[in-house]
Motif scaffolding. Structure first.
Motif, PDB file in Angstrom:
ATOM      1  N   GLN A 107      75.038 -17.555 110.308  1.00  0.00           N
ATOM      2  CA  GLN A 107      75.652 -18.525 110.993  1.00  0.00           C
ATOM      3  C   GLN A 107      76.457 -19.332 109.517  1.00  0.00           C
ATOM      4  N   CYS A 108      77.450 -19.644 109.498  1.00  0.00           N
ATOM      5  CA  CYS A 108      78.291 -20.686 108.313  1.00  0.00           C
ATOM      6  C   CYS A 108      78.393 -22.264 109.028  1.00  0.00           C
ATOM      7  N   ALA A 109      79.515 -22.468 108.284  1.00  0.00           N
ATOM      8  CA  ALA A 109      79.182 -23.837 108.250  1.00  0.00           C
ATOM      9  C   ALA A 109      80.296 -24.583 109.322  1.00  0.00           C
ATOM     10  N   ILE A 110      80.543 -23.657 109.899  1.00  0.00           N
ATOM     11  CA  ILE A 110      80.950 -24.245 111.263  1.00  0.00           C
ATOM     12  C   ILE A 110      80.123 -24.877 112.844  1.00  0.00           C
ATOM     13  N   VAL A 111      80.487 -25.694 113.045  1.00  0.00           N
ATOM     14  CA  VAL A 111      78.996 -26.273 113.988  1.00  0.00           C
ATOM     15  C   VAL A 111      79.704 -26.698 115.271  1.00  0.00           C
ATOM     16  N   THR A 112      78.977 -26.581 116.221  1.00  0.00           N
ATOM     17  CA  THR A 112      79.859 -27.088 117.447  1.00  0.00           C
ATOM     18  C   THR A 112      79.100 -27.193 118.397  1.00  0.00           C
ATOM     19  N   ALA A 113      79.558 -28.398 118.820  1.00  0.00           N
ATOM     20  CA  ALA A 113      78.306 -29.304 120.071  1.00  0.00           C
ATOM     21  C   ALA A 113      79.116 -29.542 120.797  1.00  0.00           C
ATOM     22  N   LYS A 114      77.918 -30.521 121.713  1.00  0.00           N
ATOM     23  CA  LYS A 114      78.529 -30.880 122.896  1.00  0.00           C
ATOM     24  C   LYS A 114      77.476 -32.081 123.799  1.00  0.00           C
ATOM     25  N   VAL A 115      77.914 -32.788 123.657  1.00  0.00           N
ATOM     26  CA  VAL A 115      77.269 -33.996 124.364  1.00  0.00           C
ATOM     27  C   VAL A 115      77.659 -34.324 126.084  1.00  0.00           C
ATOM     28  N   ASP A 116      75.900 -34.400 126.552  1.00  0.00           N
ATOM     29  CA  ASP A 116      75.664 -34.303 127.727  1.00  0.00           C
ATOM     30  C   ASP A 116      76.577 -35.830 128.643  1.00  0.00           C
ATOM     31  N   LEU A 167      89.592 -22.269 101.706  1.00  0.00           N
ATOM     32  CA  LEU A 167      90.270 -22.514 100.272  1.00  0.00           C
ATOM     33  C   LEU A 167      90.838 -23.800 100.461  1.00  0.00           C
ATOM     34  N   ARG A 168      91.247 -23.887 101.217  1.00  0.00           N
ATOM     35  CA  ARG A 168      91.568 -26.075 100.362  1.00  0.00           C
ATOM     36  C   ARG A 168      93.439 -25.478  99.488  1.00  0.00           C
ATOM     37  N   GLY A 169      93.723 -24.445 100.309  1.00  0.00           N
ATOM     38  CA  GLY A 169      95.217 -24.665 100.008  1.00  0.00           C
ATOM     39  C   GLY A 169      95.790 -25.480 100.617  1.00  0.00           C
ATOM     40  N   PRO A 170      97.501 -25.649  99.801  1.00  0.00           N
ATOM     41  CA  PRO A 170      98.958 -26.149 101.191  1.00  0.00           C
ATOM     42  C   PRO A 170      98.744 -25.605 102.925  1.00  0.00           C
ATOM     43  N   ARG A 171      99.223 -26.115 103.503  1.00  0.00           N
ATOM     44  CA  ARG A 171      99.867 -25.400 105.118  1.00  0.00           C
ATOM     45  C   ARG A 171     100.780 -25.137 104.634  1.00  0.00           C
ATOM     46  N   GLY A 172     101.302 -24.078 105.337  1.00  0.00           N
ATOM     47  CA  GLY A 172     102.248 -23.265 105.178  1.00  0.00           C
ATOM     48  C   GLY A 172     102.245 -22.032 104.509  1.00  0.00           C
ATOM     49  N   THR A 173     101.291 -21.776 104.378  1.00  0.00           N
ATOM     50  CA  THR A 173     100.392 -21.047 103.134  1.00  0.00           C
ATOM     51  C   THR A 173     100.047 -19.933 103.473  1.00  0.00           C
ATOM     52  N   GLY A 174      99.315 -18.626 104.261  1.00  0.00           N
ATOM     53  CA  GLY A 174      99.258 -17.130 104.107  1.00  0.00           C
ATOM     54  C   GLY A 174      99.109 -16.031 104.049  1.00  0.00           C
ATOM     55  N   GLY A 212      87.322 -18.324 101.087  1.00  0.00           N
ATOM     56  CA  GLY A 212      87.005 -19.399 100.656  1.00  0.00           C
ATOM     57  C   GLY A 212      86.006 -20.343 101.311  1.00  0.00           C
ATOM     58  N   GLN A 213      85.344 -19.673 102.597  1.00  0.00           N
ATOM     59  CA  GLN A 213      84.008 -20.350 102.843  1.00  0.00           C
ATOM     60  C   GLN A 213      82.888 -19.525 102.068  1.00  0.00           C
ATOM     61  N   PHE A 214      82.739 -18.470 102.179  1.00  0.00           N
ATOM     62  CA  PHE A 214      81.594 -17.574 101.669  1.00  0.00           C
ATOM     63  C   PHE A 214      82.676 -16.884 101.139  1.00  0.00           C
ATOM     64  N   PRO A 215      81.834 -15.579  99.861  1.00  0.00           N
ATOM     65  CA  PRO A 215      82.330 -14.505  99.205  1.00  0.00           C
ATOM     66  C   PRO A 215      83.056 -12.979 100.658  1.00  0.00           C
ATOM     67  N   VAL A 216      84.018 -12.765 100.409  1.00  0.00           N
ATOM     68  CA  VAL A 216      84.749 -11.938 101.074  1.00  0.00           C
ATOM     69  C   VAL A 216      84.972 -11.293 100.548  1.00  0.00           C
ATOM     70  N   GLY A 221      79.486 -20.085  99.477  1.00  0.00           N
ATOM     71  CA  GLY A 221      78.513 -20.295 100.346  1.00  0.00           C
ATOM     72  C   GLY A 221      77.930 -20.218 100.095  1.00  0.00           C
ATOM     73  N   GLU A 222      76.567 -20.332  99.834  1.00  0.00           N
ATOM     74  CA  GLU A 222      75.612 -20.503  99.765  1.00  0.00           C
ATOM     75  C   GLU A 222      75.486 -22.443 100.263  1.00  0.00           C
ATOM     76  N   ARG A 223      76.496 -22.992  99.574  1.00  0.00           N
ATOM     77  CA  ARG A 223      76.375 -24.473  99.649  1.00  0.00           C
ATOM     78  C   ARG A 223      77.011 -25.245 101.198  1.00  0.00           C
ATOM     79  N   ALA A 224      78.045 -24.747 101.219  1.00  0.00           N
ATOM     80  CA  ALA A 224      78.723 -24.462 102.958  1.00  0.00           C
ATOM     81  C   ALA A 224      77.600 -24.127 103.640  1.00  0.00           C
TER      82      ALA A 224
END
Length: 393
Positions: free
Chosen positions: A317-326, A213-220, A191-195, A288-291
């Motif tokens: 790298q993908c659309a997930i970004v992790t960061a820390k503030v000092d 994928l932006r679907g409902p919770r409770g789905t897999g 759902g984030q990029f082609p698989v 995927g290109e935009r995300a």
């Protein structure tokens, strides 16, 4: 993409900057309408009757998911979440003392606990493949570690803890050449990029509906290569997965549906189908290109802030970004962002066991835009992060 139209079809964008798509994406109006319409139908005519009336659309969910990952409908099983799908695949394998399970440093916490449990029960050995200099799984080391005792290679495509994209296709090339089963957790990538399971070469793949994928919770869901059925013995046997043979035995249902259980939330299943079809209509290449571009934009801008550092690994790298503030704990940063109407979450050390052992950087603030977010929203987020960082100095 017509971003304005997509945002009009996404009610949540009207009142929040939603950068928690790696947790749960915002439902589109059409998905929301699908879910509520089926609940209304159940209320009006009964749950069993509503399912029978919508059987054709329910069946189409398998076809949509198969198209999404490049498989066939009979290779797909539905679950209520991706962890249950992953467990169904993993616990269908048999292990004995000396067998080796090869995994990566960025494996998801629940999967790691399952490895620990099976190792305790069976005497199997867990081998953590090292990362290369970029922080992704070292495929040369993987190839060297595979031997005649290797029973499984289990890898997370995109970890919950950062923007890394592991080299799944190269891992698949190595496992195919060695004849070793390859279980891919694609929870954060589908759902984030082609698989594509054919291009990747995995034997088993699991995904969720609620994230990119932006679907409902409770789905897999679980995808199973047909050849893998020869060595998989589903852990649960019930009336959906098997049929009584008329005597004192049973036969498994054909294909991947032997892993399913009978009861499902069909409102959620139909909502998942709608979300999958929306993604397919938009095109995973464009999504995927935009995300990924939004993730890179946000990562670069955060990295440029005094007192803020990002911690994403990998050559890709993908659309997930992790960061820390000092000087400020990640949960406090997340709370401060929430006060400005910005949805983020934090990583959890106990959910990233091998990565925590290696880097000791968690918890981190996790920001995960998706295609319906705007650059203006990311700019606002960076401005708020800059204010937070200044206040912490």
């Amino acid at each position: 993409m017509d971003i304005d139209a997509l945002r009009r079809d996404t009610p949540g964008t009207a009142n929040r900057v939603h950068l928690n798509n790696a947790g749960a994406g915002l439902l589109s109006r059409r998905t929301l309408d699908t879910v509520t319409a089926h609940l209304e139908l159940e209320a009006a005519i009964g749950g069993y009757e509503a399912a029978r009336q919508e059987q054709e659309r329910i069946d189409a969910t398998y076809a949509g998911l198969a198209r999404l990952v490049g498989g066939r409908p009979e290779e797909v099983a539905l679950f209520d979440n991706s962890t249950h799908a992953w467990n169904a695949a993993f616990y269908a394998m048999t292990f004995k003392p000396g067998d080796r399970i090869l995994t990566g440093r960025n494996e998801y916490g629940s999967s790691v606990l399952a490895y620990f449990q099976v190792a305790r029960r069976t005497g199997a050995e867990i081998v953590v493949v090292p990362d290369d200099e970029s922080g992704q799984l070292d495929t040369a080391a993987l190839a060297d570690l595979i031997d005649e005792r290797t029973r499984l290679v289990g890898i997370t495509h995109v970890p919950t803890s950062g923007g890394l994209v592991n080299p799944a296709a190269e891992i698949g090339r190595i496992t195919r050449a060695a004849g070793v089963p390859f279980l891919l957790d694609a929870t954060q990538s589908v759902g984030q990029f082609p698989v594509d399971v054919a291009a990747i070469g995995c034997d088993l793949l699991t995904g969720t509906g609620r994230k990119f994928l932006r679907g409902p919770r409770g789905t897999g869901f679980l995808w199973v290569r047909p050849e893998a059925l020869e060595y998989l013995d589903p852990y649960v046997c019930e009336i959906e997965s098997a049929a009584w043979d008329g005597e004192r035995g049973f036969t498994w249902r054909p294909g991947a549906r032997r892993f399913e259980t009978w009861e499902k939330s069909y409102a959620d299943v139909l909502g998942l189908d709608t979300a999958v079809r929306q993604a397919l209509d938009l095109g995973l290449d464009r999504i995927g290109e935009r995300a990924v571009a939004l993730g890179a934009y946000l990562r670069d801008r955060l990295d440029a802030l005094p007192g803020v550092t990002t911690h994403d690994l990998g050559a890709h790298q993908c659309a997930i970004v992790t960061a820390k503030v000092d000087g400020l704990p990640a949960p406090e940063v997340a709370t401060a962002l929430a006060r400005h109407g910005i949805n983020v979450t934090t990583t959890v050390p106990e959910h990233n066991q091998f990565d925590t052992e290696n880097r000791d950087v968690h918890p981190l603030v996790r920001l995960s835009p998706h295609y319906y977010n705007t650059e203006a929203e990311l700019d606002r987020t960076v401005e708020v992060m800059a204010d937070i960082a200044r206040s912490a100095r």
